[in-house]
Design an enzyme around this catalytic site. Sequence first.
Site, PDB file in Angstrom:
ATOM      1  N   GLY A  55       5.149   7.005  -5.155  1.00 10.44           N
ATOM      2  CA  GLY A  55       5.117   5.881  -4.220  1.00 10.44           C
ATOM      3  C   GLY A  55       5.504   6.353  -2.838  1.00 10.44           C
ATOM      4  O   GLY A  55       4.770   7.092  -2.206  1.00 10.44           O
ATOM      5  N   ALA A  56       6.676   5.923  -2.363  1.00 12.77           N
ATOM      6  CA  ALA A  56       7.195   6.280  -1.038  1.00 12.77           C
ATOM      7  C   ALA A  56       6.186   5.925   0.060  1.00 12.77           C
ATOM      8  O   ALA A  56       5.820   6.758   0.877  1.00 12.77           O
ATOM      9  CB  ALA A  56       7.599   7.746  -0.980  1.00 12.77           C
ATOM     10  N   HIS A  57       5.751   4.670   0.037  1.00 13.21           N
ATOM     11  CA  HIS A  57       4.835   4.181   1.060  1.00 13.21           C
ATOM     12  C   HIS A  57       4.791   2.661   1.038  1.00 13.21           C
ATOM     13  O   HIS A  57       5.332   2.025   0.136  1.00 13.21           O
ATOM     14  CB  HIS A  57       3.422   4.758   0.872  1.00 13.21           C
ATOM     15  CG  HIS A  57       2.759   4.316  -0.396  1.00 13.21           C
ATOM     16  ND1 HIS A  57       2.860   5.017  -1.569  1.00 13.21           N
ATOM     17  CD2 HIS A  57       1.999   3.225  -0.675  1.00 13.21           C
ATOM     18  CE1 HIS A  57       2.175   4.386  -2.513  1.00 13.21           C
ATOM     19  NE2 HIS A  57       1.641   3.287  -2.002  1.00 13.21           N
ATOM     20  N   ALA A  58       4.133   2.099   2.033  1.00  9.31           N
ATOM     21  CA  ALA A  58       3.844   0.666   2.107  1.00  9.31           C
ATOM     22  C   ALA A  58       2.378   0.528   2.490  1.00  9.31           C
ATOM     23  O   ALA A  58       1.712   1.513   2.822  1.00  9.31           O
ATOM     24  CB  ALA A  58       4.736  -0.017   3.138  1.00  9.31           C
TER      25      ALA A  58
END
Length: 142
Positions: A55-58
Site C-alpha cells: 500500500g503506502a499510497h492514497a
Amino acid sequence: MYLNKNTVLDCKIIELPKIHNRDGNLTAINSGVEVPFNIKRVYYLYDIPGGEMRGAHAHFELEQLIIAASGSFDVILDDGVTKKSITLNRPYYGLYIKPGIWRDLVNFSSGSVLLVLASLKYSENDYIRDYNSFLNLKNGNN
C-alpha cells in the site's frame, strides 16, 4: 489536483452475502449491488513475505473494496488527522475505502491473499505515493 476531504470515518466494513453449504461456502459480489461502485478492475496480492508492508499510497478518485480472500492482514487508514487500523480475516467482509485516504497494509499472515475490487482502471496519475505530498493536499496546499 483536488484531493477529496473524506475521512477514515467514511470508510466502512461491508458484510458480503455468504451462502453456507455443507460442501463449502460461496460469496458472490455484484458490481454496484454489494459493492457501492461499478467494478472496473480486479487484482490480488499474494506470496507477500513476512514483515513486508504494501500500500503506502492514497488515490485522488479511486474507490476500493479490499477483501482478505485468504489469511489475514491489517489495513491502516489515515486521513491526515486520524488513523484507524482494521483487521481483515474473513472472506465475506470487505473494507470500503473512499478516495483521499492513505492506506498501509501490514501484518500479513502466511498464505494471505488480498483481493481488491476497484472503481477505475489503473492510472498512475491517480496515485499519491509521497506521504508529505498527501498531507499537503489534504490541508489544501497544492
